[in-house]
Write a protein that holds these residues in place. Structure first.
Motif, mmCIF file in Angstrom:
data_model
loop_
_atom_site.group_PDB
_atom_site.id
_atom_site.type_symbol
_atom_site.label_atom_id
_atom_site.label_comp_id
_atom_site.label_asym_id
_atom_site.label_seq_id
_atom_site.Cartn_x
_atom_site.Cartn_y
_atom_site.Cartn_z
ATOM 1 N N VAL A 1 -82.117 -66.509 65.252
ATOM 2 C CA VAL A 1 -82.425 -65.460 66.227
ATOM 3 C C VAL A 1 -82.593 -66.070 67.616
ATOM 4 O O VAL A 1 -82.050 -65.563 68.604
ATOM 5 N N LYS A 2 -83.324 -67.172 67.708
ATOM 6 C CA LYS A 2 -83.565 -67.801 69.009
ATOM 7 C C LYS A 2 -82.250 -68.252 69.648
ATOM 8 O O LYS A 2 -82.044 -68.081 70.851
ATOM 9 N N GLY B 1 -78.425 -63.468 75.814
ATOM 10 C CA GLY B 1 -79.302 -62.995 76.878
ATOM 11 C C GLY B 1 -80.101 -61.755 76.483
ATOM 12 O O GLY B 1 -80.802 -61.184 77.308
ATOM 13 N N PHE B 2 -79.987 -61.318 75.231
ATOM 14 C CA PHE B 2 -80.728 -60.157 74.752
ATOM 15 C C PHE B 2 -82.049 -60.604 74.131
ATOM 16 O O PHE B 2 -82.164 -61.716 73.627
ATOM 17 N N SER B 3 -83.022 -59.702 74.139
ATOM 18 C CA SER B 3 -84.331 -60.009 73.558
ATOM 19 C C SER B 3 -84.265 -59.956 72.037
ATOM 20 O O SER B 3 -83.323 -59.408 71.449
ATOM 21 N N MET C 1 -82.627 -57.465 66.891
ATOM 22 C CA MET C 1 -83.036 -57.021 65.562
ATOM 23 C C MET C 1 -82.587 -55.581 65.278
ATOM 24 O O MET C 1 -82.557 -55.162 64.130
ATOM 25 N N LYS C 2 -82.191 -54.841 66.297
ATOM 26 C CA LYS C 2 -81.616 -53.515 66.078
ATOM 27 C C LYS C 2 -80.262 -53.621 65.379
ATOM 28 O O LYS C 2 -79.774 -52.649 64.826
ATOM 29 N N LEU D 1 -71.849 -60.203 65.477
ATOM 30 C CA LEU D 1 -72.842 -59.816 66.476
ATOM 31 C C LEU D 1 -72.168 -59.550 67.815
ATOM 32 O O LEU D 1 -72.448 -58.541 68.468
ATOM 33 N N ASP D 2 -71.262 -60.420 68.228
ATOM 34 C CA ASP D 2 -70.548 -60.214 69.487
ATOM 35 C C ASP D 2 -69.784 -58.894 69.485
ATOM 36 O O ASP D 2 -69.800 -58.151 70.465
ATOM 37 N N LYS D 3 -69.132 -58.587 68.379
ATOM 38 C CA LYS D 3 -68.374 -57.344 68.264
ATOM 39 C C LYS D 3 -69.309 -56.137 68.349
ATOM 40 O O LYS D 3 -69.032 -55.175 69.067
ATOM 41 N N ALA D 4 -70.431 -56.179 67.627
ATOM 42 C CA ALA D 4 -71.391 -55.068 67.636
ATOM 43 C C ALA D 4 -71.993 -54.871 69.022
ATOM 44 O O ALA D 4 -72.149 -53.736 69.482
ATOM 45 N N LEU D 5 -72.318 -55.958 69.706
ATOM 46 C CA LEU D 5 -72.877 -55.859 71.053
ATOM 47 C C LEU D 5 -71.853 -55.281 72.020
ATOM 48 O O LEU D 5 -72.187 -54.444 72.870
#
Length: 65
Positions: A7-8, A15-17, A22-23, A44-48
Motif C-alpha cells: 500500500v505504501k 500520489g493517492f492516499s 483502499m476504495k 490498479l493503474d487501469k482502475a485509477l
C-alpha cells in the motif's frame, strides 16, 4: 509476471492516499494474505485511469450545463 506492491509503495507511486487506494480493494486489483494487502500495479493503474476519466466526464458535464 505480475508486479505487486505494498500500500505504501502504491501511495508513493500514484500520489493517492491510503483511503483512496483502499476504495479499489477488490478481487483482480488486490491480493490479501491475512491482513496484508498487495496491489496489482497494472490493474490498479487501469482502475485509477477509468475512475479519473469518469470524474473528468462528470465535471465536463457540469461545466457545459
Amino acid at each position: 509476471m505480475k508486479k505487486y506492491e505494498k500500500v505504501k509503495e502504491a501511495m508513493e507511486r500514484t500520489g493517492f492516499s491510503r483511503n483512496t487506494l483502499m476504495k479499489f480493494d477488490r478481487p483482480g486489483i488486490t491480493i490479501r494474505v491475512g491482513r496484508t494487502v498487495r496491489f496489482d500495479c497494472d490493474a490498479l493503474d487501469k482502475a485509477l485511469a477509468e475512475s479519473t476519466e469518469g470524474i473528468q466526464a462528470e465535471q465536463g458535464e457540469l461545466v457545459n450545463a
